[in-house]
Design a protein around this motif. Structure first.
Motif, PDB file in Angstrom:
ATOM      1  N   ILE A  85       0.846  -1.204   0.000  1.00  0.00           N
ATOM      2  CA  ILE A  85       0.000   0.000   0.000  1.00  0.00           C
ATOM      3  C   ILE A  85       0.877   1.247   0.000  1.00  0.00           C
ATOM      4  N   LYS A  86       1.895   1.233   0.871  1.00  0.00           N
ATOM      5  CA  LYS A  86       2.783   2.398   0.964  1.00  0.00           C
ATOM      6  C   LYS A  86       3.482   2.672  -0.358  1.00  0.00           C
ATOM      7  N   GLU A  87       3.955   1.591  -0.990  1.00  0.00           N
ATOM      8  CA  GLU A  87       4.752   1.770  -2.223  1.00  0.00           C
ATOM      9  C   GLU A  87       3.891   1.725  -3.475  1.00  0.00           C
ATOM     10  N   LYS A  88       2.563   1.598  -3.302  1.00  0.00           N
ATOM     11  CA  LYS A  88       1.628   1.512  -4.428  1.00  0.00           C
ATOM     12  C   LYS A  88       2.023   0.395  -5.404  1.00  0.00           C
ATOM     13  N   ASP A 138     -12.141  -9.358   2.083  1.00  0.00           N
ATOM     14  CA  ASP A 138     -12.114  -8.191   2.958  1.00  0.00           C
ATOM     15  C   ASP A 138     -10.964  -7.297   2.506  1.00  0.00           C
ATOM     16  N   VAL A 139     -11.217  -5.987   2.480  1.00  0.00           N
ATOM     17  CA  VAL A 139     -10.197  -5.040   2.052  1.00  0.00           C
ATOM     18  C   VAL A 139     -10.093  -3.952   3.118  1.00  0.00           C
ATOM     19  N   ASN A 140      -8.911  -3.872   3.756  1.00  0.00           N
ATOM     20  CA  ASN A 140      -8.743  -3.005   4.920  1.00  0.00           C
ATOM     21  C   ASN A 140      -7.350  -2.380   4.876  1.00  0.00           C
ATOM     22  N   LEU A 141      -7.285  -1.066   5.103  1.00  0.00           N
ATOM     23  CA  LEU A 141      -5.983  -0.395   5.066  1.00  0.00           C
ATOM     24  C   LEU A 141      -5.130  -0.692   6.298  1.00  0.00           C
ATOM     25  N   GLY A 142      -5.752  -1.125   7.379  1.00  0.00           N
ATOM     26  CA  GLY A 142      -5.011  -1.302   8.629  1.00  0.00           C
ATOM     27  C   GLY A 142      -4.556   0.058   9.139  1.00  0.00           C
ATOM     28  N   ALA A 143      -3.420   0.049   9.784  1.00  0.00           N
ATOM     29  CA  ALA A 143      -2.943   1.309  10.367  1.00  0.00           C
ATOM     30  C   ALA A 143      -1.977   2.021   9.422  1.00  0.00           C
ATOM     31  N   VAL A 144      -1.805   1.472   8.230  1.00  0.00           N
ATOM     32  CA  VAL A 144      -0.804   2.002   7.303  1.00  0.00           C
ATOM     33  C   VAL A 144      -1.148   3.398   6.799  1.00  0.00           C
ATOM     34  N   SER A 145      -2.450   3.630   6.611  1.00  0.00           N
ATOM     35  CA  SER A 145      -2.850   4.909   6.018  1.00  0.00           C
ATOM     36  C   SER A 145      -4.248   5.287   6.484  1.00  0.00           C
ATOM     37  N   LYS A 146      -4.489   6.585   6.487  1.00  0.00           N
ATOM     38  CA  LYS A 146      -5.846   7.068   6.766  1.00  0.00           C
ATOM     39  C   LYS A 146      -6.369   7.848   5.578  1.00  0.00           C
ATOM     40  N   SER A 147      -5.702   7.690   4.454  1.00  0.00           N
ATOM     41  CA  SER A 147      -6.051   8.520   3.300  1.00  0.00           C
ATOM     42  C   SER A 147      -7.109   7.861   2.424  1.00  0.00           C
ATOM     43  N   ASP A 196      -5.752   6.374  -0.728  1.00  0.00           N
ATOM     44  CA  ASP A 196      -5.128   5.048  -0.592  1.00  0.00           C
ATOM     45  C   ASP A 196      -6.193   3.949  -0.556  1.00  0.00           C
ATOM     46  N   PHE A 197      -7.280   4.230   0.132  1.00  0.00           N
ATOM     47  CA  PHE A 197      -8.339   3.224   0.244  1.00  0.00           C
ATOM     48  C   PHE A 197      -8.964   2.974  -1.138  1.00  0.00           C
ATOM     49  N   SER A 198      -9.198   4.046  -1.857  1.00  0.00           N
ATOM     50  CA  SER A 198      -9.755   3.929  -3.199  1.00  0.00           C
ATOM     51  C   SER A 198      -8.807   3.142  -4.104  1.00  0.00           C
ATOM     52  N   TRP A 199      -7.531   3.445  -3.985  1.00  0.00           N
ATOM     53  CA  TRP A 199      -6.526   2.730  -4.796  1.00  0.00           C
ATOM     54  C   TRP A 199      -6.548   1.241  -4.472  1.00  0.00           C
ATOM     55  N   LEU A 200      -6.641   0.916  -3.180  1.00  0.00           N
ATOM     56  CA  LEU A 200      -6.624  -0.486  -2.751  1.00  0.00           C
ATOM     57  C   LEU A 200      -7.849  -1.233  -3.318  1.00  0.00           C
TER      58      LEU A 200
END
Lengths: 267, 326
Positions: free
Chosen positions: A19-22, A43-52, A55-59
């Protein structure tokens, strides 16, 4: 049984780094692997890596591109959820989805039910509120009934409502296992047809030695009580085999000698 | 007090697979007509719950040898043509309106004339020349013999998108491979047992065969001879399919003529059993009634023999479809 693959979560190191490195590849690989293993939802979850929200949309986009498997869009920030659901609509159209999750707190419950209505999704309702997680059966059922009532009133049919009784670690809260099973039995009586009943399975084995055994024993017992959905490690072959066998014993699937293969081909 | 009747409509999550038989010139075959079965989203004829886009169809039976034991009330309709499967098939299509022809390779039966692969293939070719409807080819039921004749049959019908059968739990590899190679559809047979029906489908798909190219044959029985067991098996399979079981979502074929014309209710003349009434009516009625029952439990293809039964069953399908045809 609705199996929701838990692996695409920023809390796992490889996914967090991706996620960080896209980097799409590690995420899409897990999407494919879990789908092949028999996941009904991812299930798709950013965890604590990002609050953006970006980023969620990208994931979400990254996973939707890789597989046709429906998503369980998982986060506890309303703003992120809105962004995620909007992206899901753009990239996946009318593909089914589950919104993961609301609690019984008014401030969360109302907006999330509205989102479930707006985006034609299912909604997981975790039976806790501002007072925290319940320790007994009655409180679990009371909060479950409240979530069910609010969601139904807004137009969600029982097959779009998933009640989560909050599974707690066996090692630390041994008395809760029995309470969760009893709460599941009572959730199943809330309506006819009943809502889905979903568990976050991995909590049960937290910090224990025999994780696999504890997971599959509990899940089979929960199924017998009426549970029909689980967020879990679908890569655990023994777990999925146990689920497939329990489905036969509950007479929900038709037996064949190769039923383990059939179970994985069911989608 | 007005009585409120609760809404008992079911919504199902799955659709029965659509299977199309026959290939036209554009598709690499020579058929003038294709037949599609399946596609249902509810139990048969429950038009208030879902769609039944393709009504059940009727295949008439043709042999590659003149039958020796057909009773006169049946034989009289085919005696003039049964020396030639092509003429026989033509009569079924042109005179009796068969949707499909089911060629039964009875002439290859080892306990009968034991004809070889080339003769079987010739009969197939003759049929393909004579009629434009899609073809079903049904083996002898003897595993060794079927595995010997089907390579020639599958090749002779190459590109025609036929329905070949049957495979069973104990004998499936040869025919699955042939249907894959020559692009035919497959009949998966099970002995009145839903668990084995599912198993045979899994075995075929394990060899890479598409589940969408299979038609299930759950065994058939005549009225009075275990029909209710078959009914239950078919009903259970169809319910599981509509609830989402992909390994039971195949359309079903019922082989009715062969069963009915083997039982005394259809075979016995009025001289033998005067109290049962005229055989000319009783025989076809027994066949049609058996077919009606299977229609109600999900039969997509009915293999029939007597022209009068064919006409009655066609009318029944039309009536049961009602507005559903629109």
């Amino acid at each position: 049984m609705i199996l929701i693959g838990e692996r695409i979560n920023g809390s796992f190191k490889d996914i967090g780094a991706a996620i960080k490195e896209k980097k799409k590849a590690p995420i899409q690989e897990w999407a494919k692997k879990q789908t092949e293993a028999g996941a009904d939802y991812l299930d798709v979850n950013l965890g604590a890596v990002s609050k953006s929200p970006e980023d969620f949309s990208w994931l979400i986009k990254t996973v939707c591109e890789a597989v046709p498997t429906p998503l369980s869009v998982d986060c506890n920030k309303l703003e992120l959820m809105r962004a995620g659901l909007e992206t899901h609509r753009e990239v996946a159209g009318s593909r089914p989805l589950i919104i993961n999750s609301t609690t019984a707190e008014e401030s969360k419950l109302m907006p999330l039910v509205e989102l479930a209505v707006k985006y034609d999704g299912g909604l997981i309702g975790v039976v806790m509120d501002e007072r925290g997680s319940p320790q007994d059966v009655d409180r679990r059922v009371e909060l479950g009934a409240k979530i069910f009532a609010v969601a139904s009133e807004a137009g969600l049919t029982p097959d779009r409502i998933y009640l989560d009784p909050i599974v707690m670690p066996l090692k630390f809260m041994q008395e809760q296992g029995k309470n969760v099973l009893e709460a599941i039995r009572q959730f199943a009586m809330i309506s006819d047809p009943p809502p889905h009943i979903s568990v976050g399975l991995s909590n049960i084995c937290s910090k224990a030695e025999e994780r696999g055994l504890i997971n599959r024993t509990f899940l089979v017992m929960a199924m017998a009580a009426g549970c029909d959905a689980a967020i879990c490690n679908v890569m655990d072959t023994e777990l999925v085999n146990a689920v497939a066998t329990a489905e036969l014993i509950l007479n929900k699937e038709i037996y064949s000698d190769s039923y383990l293969k059939a179970y994985r081909k069911r989608a | 007090m007005p009585v409120t009747i609760p809404d008992v409509k079911k919504t199902w999550t799955n659709t029965i697979n659509r299977v199309t038989l026959g290939a036209t010139k554009e598709e690499g075959g020579t058929r003038t007509k294709r037949v599609t079965v399946g596609g249902a989203t509810s139990l048969p004829f429950h038009h208030f719950e879902g769609a039944m886009p393709h009504p059940s169809v009727i295949a008439m039976e043709v042999w590659n040898v003149a039958p020796q034991d057909w009773p006169a009330v049946l034989a009289e309709h085919f005696r003039d043509v049964w020396h030639d499967p092509g003429l026989w098939a033509k009569k079924c299509v042109e005179q009796y309106g068969a949707d499909l022809i089911c060629l039964r390779l009875a002439g290859c039966d080892p306990v009968g004339q034991n004809r070889g692969p080339q003769e079987a293939a010739q009969a197939v070719k003759r049929l393909l020349e004579s009629v434009g409807v899609p073809l079903i080819v049904w083996g002898t039921g003897n595993d060794d013999k079927d595995n010997e004749i089907f390579p020639a049959v599958a090749e002779a019908a190459s590109g025609e998108n036929c329905l070949l059968g049957t495979i069973t739990e104990d004998n499936y590899k040869t025919l699955v491979a042939l249907c894959t190679a020559y692009k035919h559809k497959l009949i998966a047979e099970s002995p009145c047992d839903v668990n084995i029906a599912k198993q045979v489908n899994i075995l075929a798909t394990d060899m890479g065969f598409k589940p969408e190219d299979i038609v299930m044959y759950p065994t058939s029985a005549a009225l009075g001879y275990g029909l209710e067991y078959v009914y239950s098996v078919m009903e259970r399979a169809r319910l599981a399919a509509l609830r989402g079981d992909k390994m039971l979502s195949q359309p079903m074929i019922c082989d009715i003529g062969i069963e009915v014309w083997g039982v005394k209710e259809a075979r016995a003349s009025e001289q033998e059993l005067p109290e049962w009434g005229e055989q000319t009516e009783r025989g076809p009625l027994w066949e049609a009634t058996t077919a009606y029952v299977y229609l109600l439990t999900g039969a997509d293809i009915l293999v029939l023999r007597h022209p009068q039964a064919v006409a009655s069953v066609r009318e029944a399908i039309k009536q049961l479809m009602g507005d559903g045809l629109k």
